[in-house]
Design a protein around this motif. Sequence first.
Motif, PDB file in Angstrom:
ATOM      1  N   ALA A   1       0.832  -1.208   0.000  1.00 18.86           N
ATOM      2  CA  ALA A   1       0.000   0.000   0.000  1.00 18.86           C
ATOM      3  C   ALA A   1       0.861   1.252   0.000  1.00 18.86           C
ATOM      4  N   CYS A   2       1.924   1.254   0.761  1.00 21.71           N
ATOM      5  CA  CYS A   2       2.806   2.425   0.820  1.00 21.71           C
ATOM      6  C   CYS A   2       3.526   2.642  -0.504  1.00 21.71           C
ATOM      7  N   ASP A   3       3.975   1.562  -1.128  1.00 24.24           N
ATOM      8  CA  ASP A   3       4.636   1.709  -2.425  1.00 24.24           C
ATOM      9  C   ASP A   3       3.675   2.249  -3.475  1.00 24.24           C
ATOM     10  N   LEU A   4       2.475   1.714  -3.510  1.00 22.27           N
ATOM     11  CA  LEU A   4       1.480   2.167  -4.478  1.00 22.27           C
ATOM     12  C   LEU A   4       1.085   3.623  -4.222  1.00 22.27           C
ATOM     13  N   SER A   5       0.880   3.974  -2.968  1.00 26.08           N
ATOM     14  CA  SER A   5       0.467   5.349  -2.673  1.00 26.08           C
ATOM     15  C   SER A   5       1.600   6.341  -2.932  1.00 26.08           C
ATOM     16  N   THR A   6       2.838   5.920  -2.730  1.00 29.34           N
ATOM     17  CA  THR A   6       3.955   6.801  -3.046  1.00 29.34           C
ATOM     18  C   THR A   6       3.985   7.091  -4.539  1.00 29.34           C
ATOM     19  N   GLU A   7       3.816   6.064  -5.366  1.00 36.28           N
ATOM     20  CA  GLU A   7       3.743   6.272  -6.816  1.00 36.28           C
ATOM     21  C   GLU A   7       2.575   7.193  -7.169  1.00 36.28           C
ATOM     22  N   TYR A   8       1.443   6.961  -6.524  1.00 34.19           N
ATOM     23  CA  TYR A   8       0.244   7.753  -6.806  1.00 34.19           C
ATOM     24  C   TYR A   8       0.477   9.231  -6.504  1.00 34.19           C
ATOM     25  N   TRP A   9       1.056   9.522  -5.342  1.00 35.31           N
ATOM     26  CA  TRP A   9       1.221  10.913  -4.931  1.00 35.31           C
ATOM     27  C   TRP A   9       2.386  11.606  -5.642  1.00 35.31           C
ATOM     28  N   LEU A  10       3.267  10.848  -6.268  1.00 35.90           N
ATOM     29  CA  LEU A  10       4.379  11.478  -6.984  1.00 35.90           C
ATOM     30  C   LEU A  10       4.049  11.792  -8.441  1.00 35.90           C
ATOM     31  N   CYS A  11       2.937  11.275  -8.967  1.00 38.06           N
ATOM     32  CA  CYS A  11       2.569  11.601 -10.347  1.00 38.06           C
ATOM     33  C   CYS A  11       1.461  12.644 -10.337  1.00 38.06           C
ATOM     34  N   ARG A  12       1.448  13.444 -11.376  1.00 40.08           N
ATOM     35  CA  ARG A  12       0.439  14.494 -11.501  1.00 40.08           C
ATOM     36  C   ARG A  12      -0.812  13.913 -12.119  1.00 40.08           C
ATOM     37  N   LYS A  13      -1.953  14.330 -11.626  1.00 42.54           N
ATOM     38  CA  LYS A  13      -3.209  13.848 -12.181  1.00 42.54           C
ATOM     39  C   LYS A  13      -3.620  14.670 -13.393  1.00 42.54           C
ATOM     40  N   SER A  14      -3.350  15.932 -13.360  1.00 46.34           N
ATOM     41  CA  SER A  14      -3.728  16.771 -14.494  1.00 46.34           C
ATOM     42  C   SER A  14      -2.642  17.796 -14.765  1.00 46.34           C
ATOM     43  N   ASP A  15      -2.656  18.273 -15.983  1.00 44.51           N
ATOM     44  CA  ASP A  15      -1.705  19.306 -16.375  1.00 44.51           C
ATOM     45  C   ASP A  15      -2.451  20.285 -17.267  1.00 44.51           C
ATOM     46  N   ASP A  16      -2.296  21.563 -16.995  1.00 46.17           N
ATOM     47  CA  ASP A  16      -3.016  22.578 -17.761  1.00 46.17           C
ATOM     48  C   ASP A  16      -2.607  22.600 -19.231  1.00 46.17           C
ATOM     49  N   LYS A  17      -1.361  22.245 -19.521  1.00 46.79           N
ATOM     50  CA  LYS A  17      -0.857  22.358 -20.879  1.00 46.79           C
ATOM     51  C   LYS A  17      -1.235  21.175 -21.762  1.00 46.79           C
ATOM     52  N   GLU A  18      -1.517  20.041 -21.167  1.00 47.38           N
ATOM     53  CA  GLU A  18      -1.842  18.869 -21.974  1.00 47.38           C
ATOM     54  C   GLU A  18      -3.100  18.199 -21.453  1.00 47.38           C
ATOM     55  N   ILE A  19      -3.790  17.563 -22.320  1.00 48.10           N
ATOM     56  CA  ILE A  19      -4.984  16.822 -21.927  1.00 48.10           C
ATOM     57  C   ILE A  19      -4.541  15.426 -21.506  1.00 48.10           C
ATOM     58  N   ILE A  20      -5.030  14.993 -20.371  1.00 46.94           N
ATOM     59  CA  ILE A  20      -4.645  13.686 -19.851  1.00 46.94           C
ATOM     60  C   ILE A  20      -5.207  12.583 -20.757  1.00 46.94           C
ATOM     61  N   ASP A  21      -4.394  11.636 -21.143  1.00 44.47           N
ATOM     62  CA  ASP A  21      -4.891  10.593 -22.039  1.00 44.47           C
ATOM     63  C   ASP A  21      -5.671   9.543 -21.260  1.00 44.47           C
ATOM     64  N   LYS A  22      -6.439   8.760 -21.997  1.00 44.06           N
ATOM     65  CA  LYS A  22      -7.348   7.799 -21.359  1.00 44.06           C
ATOM     66  C   LYS A  22      -6.594   6.709 -20.610  1.00 44.06           C
ATOM     67  N   ASP A  23      -5.456   6.270 -21.126  1.00 44.63           N
ATOM     68  CA  ASP A  23      -4.689   5.227 -20.449  1.00 44.63           C
ATOM     69  C   ASP A  23      -4.169   5.705 -19.090  1.00 44.63           C
ATOM     70  N   LYS A  24      -3.671   6.949 -19.056  1.00 43.05           N
ATOM     71  CA  LYS A  24      -3.175   7.491 -17.787  1.00 43.05           C
ATOM     72  C   LYS A  24      -4.328   7.696 -16.810  1.00 43.05           C
ATOM     73  N   ALA A  25      -5.478   8.155 -17.325  1.00 37.91           N
ATOM     74  CA  ALA A  25      -6.647   8.351 -16.466  1.00 37.91           C
ATOM     75  C   ALA A  25      -7.106   7.018 -15.888  1.00 37.91           C
ATOM     76  N   LEU A  26      -7.101   5.993 -16.718  1.00 40.24           N
ATOM     77  CA  LEU A  26      -7.508   4.663 -16.247  1.00 40.24           C
ATOM     78  C   LEU A  26      -6.524   4.128 -15.216  1.00 40.24           C
ATOM     79  N   GLU A  27      -5.235   4.339 -15.459  1.00 41.15           N
ATOM     80  CA  GLU A  27      -4.214   3.888 -14.520  1.00 41.15           C
ATOM     81  C   GLU A  27      -4.383   4.567 -13.154  1.00 41.15           C
ATOM     82  N   LEU A  28      -4.684   5.852 -13.152  1.00 35.92           N
ATOM     83  CA  LEU A  28      -4.890   6.572 -11.896  1.00 35.92           C
ATOM     84  C   LEU A  28      -6.144   6.085 -11.180  1.00 35.92           C
ATOM     85  N   LEU A  29      -7.203   5.803 -11.936  1.00 37.27           N
ATOM     86  CA  LEU A  29      -8.424   5.259 -11.316  1.00 37.27           C
ATOM     87  C   LEU A  29      -8.152   3.894 -10.688  1.00 37.27           C
TER      88      LEU A  29
END
Length: 189
Positions: free
Chosen positions: A46-74
Amino acid sequence: MPVDPVQVLLGGFLGFAGAGALRWWQYRRDLWISEIERFTDALNEACDLSTEYWLCRKSDDKEIIDKDKALELLVQEAKLLGFQIRLDGLQACFIDRLLRDDRKSINSKMSDLSSALTGGSFQSKERDADPDRAILIQATAADLLIEMRQSVRRSLSISGTLRASAEKFSIRAYNMIVMRHHAKRKIEW
């Protein structure tokens, strides 16, 4: 010198009972240790997964998040929520065998960990990477693991085993007294 059969039977019975009690204690100890190891493994995942989760950005103003990344975050969010439920269940398997003060401390640290894992902007669409939260998660988990290992060591000592047994006995005795009191009050009404 003649052998007294009563003494032989009594000695055999006491030896058998002593060996049985020791084997029962060893079995319960090994079962308890395996439950704690399962908890530790789930906590590390759980700690390893949550560390990865909190170190990646969910959204970026300059680019539209792709569906694969959105699915991975979900998927990560669902797994983190599942890990929290699993950790609570695994904790329930062994927490009652710890001493009362240790239970309070571990419950408090577990609450801190749950807040660190899924607190803040968890599942928010506007979440940015949060390295401070990732560090907090690892530090809180380490603190919980250290406290749990020390609590187990204290509870497995002879004095800890006797104290835990006395605590359980006093709680059961209190519950029986309360139940009898309530049963008498129902009959009187």
